[in-house]
Design an enzyme around this catalytic site. Sequence first.
Site, PDB file in Angstrom:
ATOM      1  CG  HIS A   1      -1.752   1.184   1.430  1.00 38.24           C
ATOM      2  ND1 HIS A   1      -3.083   1.232   1.120  1.00 38.24           N
ATOM      3  CD2 HIS A   1      -1.445   2.416   1.918  1.00 38.24           C
ATOM      4  CE1 HIS A   1      -3.568   2.432   1.404  1.00 38.24           C
ATOM      5  NE2 HIS A   1      -2.586   3.167   1.901  1.00 38.24           N
ATOM      6  CD  GLU A   2       1.730   3.650   3.640  1.00 38.31           C
ATOM      7  OE1 GLU A   2       2.076   4.725   3.109  1.00 38.31           O
ATOM      8  OE2 GLU A   2       0.638   3.509   4.217  1.00 38.31           O
TER       9      GLU A   2
ATOM     10  CG  ASP B   1      -4.212   6.705   1.537  1.00 41.55           C
ATOM     11  OD1 ASP B   1      -3.654   5.660   1.186  1.00 41.55           O
ATOM     12  OD2 ASP B   1      -3.749   7.473   2.392  1.00 41.55           O
TER      13      ASP B   1
ATOM     14  CG  HIS C   1       0.875   6.290  -0.705  1.00 43.02           C
ATOM     15  ND1 HIS C   1      -0.183   6.953  -1.279  1.00 43.02           N
ATOM     16  CD2 HIS C   1       0.379   5.685   0.403  1.00 43.02           C
ATOM     17  CE1 HIS C   1      -1.263   6.764  -0.551  1.00 43.02           C
ATOM     18  NE2 HIS C   1      -0.951   5.997   0.469  1.00 43.02           N
TER      19      HIS C   1
END
Length: 909
Positions: free
Chosen positions: A155-156, A166, A159
Site C-alpha cells: 500500500h505504501e 488513498d 504511494h
Amino acid sequence: MGLFRGFIFLLVLYLLNESNTSFIKLNNNGYEDVIIAIDPGVPEDEKIIEQIKDMVTTASTYLFEATGKRFFFRNVSILIPETWKENPQYKRPKHENYKHADVIVAPPTLPGRDEPYTKQFTECEEKGEYIHFTPDFILGKKQKEYGPSGRLFVHEWAHLRWGVFDEYNEDQPFYSSESKKIEATRCSTGISGKNRVYSCQGGSCYTRQCRIDSTTKLYEKDCQFFPDKVQTEKASIMFMQSIDSVSEFCNEETHNREAPSLQNLKCNYRSTWEVISNSQDFKNTTPMVAAPPPPAFSLLRISQRFMCLVLDKSGSMSNYNRLNRMNQAAKYFLLQIVENGSWVGMVHFDSSASIKSELIQITNSSQRHKLVENLPTNANGGTSICSGIRTAFQVIGKQYSQLDGSEIVLLTDGEDSTTRSCMEEVKQSGAIIHFIALGESADPAVIEMSNVTGGSHYYASDVAQNNGLIDAFGALTSGNADSSQKSIQLESKGLQLSSDPWMNDTVIIDSTVGKDTFFLITWDKQPPSISLWDPSGSIIKNFTIDTVSKMAFLSIEETAKAGIWTYSLQAKANPETLTITVTSRAANSSVPPITVSAKMNKETNSFPSPMIVYAEVLQGYVPVLGANVTAFIESQSGKTEVLELLDNGAGADAFKNDGVYSRYFTKYTENGRYSLKVRAHGGNSATRSFRHPRNRAAYIPGWVVDGEIVANPPRPENDEETQPTLENFSRTASGGAFVVSQVPSSALPDVYPPSQITDLEATRDGDEITLTWTAPGDDFDVGKVQHYIIRISGNILDLRDNFDDALQVNTSSLLPNEANSKEIFAFTPGNISEENATHIFIAIKSVDKSNLTSKISNIAQVALFIPEAEPSYPSTTSSPTSENNPNSTPQSGVDISILVLSVVATVVL
C-alpha cells in the site's frame, strides 16, 4: 570553444536530470537497491531486522500478484545504526545512507502514533519522499489496528513509487451517492460493512447506529465504517489491503469516482491502476511467466565518518578572491560543521596533487585547528581533478583498508578534459563524491561522479555577499548522524555596504538549539568593528580575528541563552562586503531541534517549463505550521530572486498545513546554474501540527463478524490539532543547485497561465450554493487573473472531459482577488437539463490578461436531495423537519429536465 561549452552545458543538463535522492532501479521486473534505514533513535533489537526481512519477502509476493506478475523486490539494504553492536554479518555501507533511505524505521511522530505513512508532497504520478514505519509496527504489535505488514508495505509502496493516493478520506468519510444514500468513502463500493458509532467510557464500550448531522446531511462526526470480515471483493489495495480478499488495485471498471477520496481529488478521478499503468515502470516491463526469486538482503552498519577535503589551488583560484573565500568556507566547515568522531584529511591539487594532512580523528578543537593550518595560501598551475581524487583515495586507504562509504569533498572552479579518465575508478571505489562548483565553470564528469556515488553537489557564484560557498560547506553534515549531532544553520546573510557602513540585525536562538553555537563574520577589505549582545543585553566579546583569512569567529562553550541576540557590524572600508553566519546544535539529545530542508522539484529544466520550490519545516517528524518561509534563488551571475513560500494547499502547494511550503519559480534571468537557499522564521503564529499524516494507512476500527461489530480500541487522538504557539526561531538551509536552459535573451514572453485551482469547495444552503477557493495568479500563483469561467453539469465525467460544453454560470459580478486570497461566490440554481441527475458538479477555469487559461479545477459537488439513512434513527437536531429528518421521504429531485443555473436572476447558456 563556444561549441564545446554548449556541449558541456547540455551534458550537465542530462546528468543532472538523471539524479535522484533514491537509488531504486527496476531491473528485469525486480526493484533493486531499496534502502530501509533504522533510525539512530531506535533501541537495539535484532528482531526488527528479522521482521523487516519477513515484511519485504511477504510484500514481494503480494506486489507481484497485485500488479499482474510485473513487479517484485529483488534486493534490499538494511541500514543499522552505529549505536548497535557490531556483528560479523554487518558490512560497511557504500553510498547508502539515511539521506537516500526509501523506508525509515523510526519512533512515532508523537507517542502512540504508530500509523505507517508515506511522506508525499508532490502531485499525482510523482514519486514520494520516504515511507515511515515505527518499531512497534515492524514488530507486529499493531497488526490488529493496521493489518499485516507485508500487505501494508505494498500500500505504501504505491504511494512512494507511483504517486497514487488513498481511496479513503478521514476528512470526508461519507458522501451522498447517486443512489441517494449515504455511503462510506471507499473503493470499490463492493466492499461491504456497517456504519456505526463505537464509543468507550469508563472502561465500558457500546455500539449504536449513526445519526444524520443536520448541517452536513451526512452521518455524524463519530460514525465509522466497519467492513465485513469475510468479503469476496478483490479491490482495492489503496482502500484497505488488510481485507483478506483484497488483492488488486481499483481499475477503470471497479473505481468509485463518486467518493471524495484523495485519489479522486488528486488524480482527476482516475483509478489507481490507471495511474500505475501510465508509469515508466509499467511501460518498461512485461508480465513474467515464472515466479520471482525471494528478495536478497544486505545488512549494513553505519560506522565512523571518513572524509578528505580535495581543494583546488590552480591559477584561476586567484581570480575573484576565490582562494580566500574557499579557505573561509573550509575553515568554517572544519571548526564547526564536521561532527566530533569524524576522521578528516586534506589534499591540494593544481596540475598535480599533494597530501597536506593524513586522516585526523576530531575529538576536540586542537585537531580542528591543526587541519585549518593546512589550508592553501597561494594559487598557481593547471587543474588535474583526477590527481586530487586519487591522492585522497590514498589518504583514506592508509587509515582504512577500504573506501566504502568514505567521502570526498571536492571544490574546484574549472574544467579538466582528463577527468573522465578516473570515472570508472571512482564508480568502483565505494567512495561518495560531494562536489562544490565555484564560479561559472563546472566539470560535467564530476557532476556525474557525484550523482552515481550518492553525493551532493552545490554551486557558489563569485558574488561573496550571497554567502553561497559558506552555505555549501555548511550543508555537508553527515548523512548518517543523529539530528542532535548535526550543526544547524540559524542565520546566513551578506550585504555590500557603501553609503551606509552599518550591518545591524538580530538572530534568534530558540530552546531546541544552543549547544556549540558559532558566530562567523567575513569581510573583503578591512576587519569591521563587531558588537554582539545576548538576550539579557550583556555584550559578548572574545571574537577571534583572522586577518589573513579575513574572518572573525566566536564559539560559545556553554549552551547559548535562548532568545534574541543582537549584532552590529560597522564596515571600515567603502565599499565593503560583510557576511554573518550563525550555527548551533541541539541543546538536548532527547528534544528534536526544529529543522528546515529545501529542494527544487527537479535539478534540470528548460524554459518555459516552471519549477517548484519546496521547503519543509519540522521538529523531529512533526510538521511546523505558520512559519514565514522565504526562498532565495541566485543565478550564476549573482542575480537573486526572492519568493515567499506558502503552505496553503493551493497553486504549487499540494497539501494545506503539512509543514511543506511551496511556490512556483518562473523568473529565469539567464541560462546556466542557479542555487537555492531558504530562510524560515517562526513568530507568533508558528505551531506544531498534531494532525495525522495525510497519506497514512487506514486505522481499522474493527470488523463485522457474523453480523456483530468486533471493535478495536479507539485510535489515540489528541485533543487539539496543534499545540500552543511555538517560541520564536530562525533557520536557513541550502537547497543545492539546478540548471536551466533555453531562456530567451530578449524579454520573456507571457507563457504562464494561472495555476490550477485545487481547493474548490461547494456548500448548499437552501436554494443557494456557495463556492470557496484560493485565488490563482496571472502567472501561476503570482498576480491576479482577469476572470473566472464557472461551469456546471449533472455528470462528473462530462464536466471533466467536456468542460467547454457544460452550462456556464454568469460571473460578471465576480471580481478576482490577488493570488492566494480567499474567493467566495454564491449563486442560486434552478433546474438543470439532465434527466435523473442527483448532483450538481461544479468546476472553474481561470483566464489571465493574455487570455491564457488554467487547467480545470478540482470538481466540487452538491447533492440535489436529502440522502437516505438506515431507517428509524433520529436526526441530531432536537426538532427535525422534513428537510433534515431521515425518516421523511427523500426528495427525488428537483426536476432537471429544463434546468438552468442563475446568479442573481441572470441566466447564461
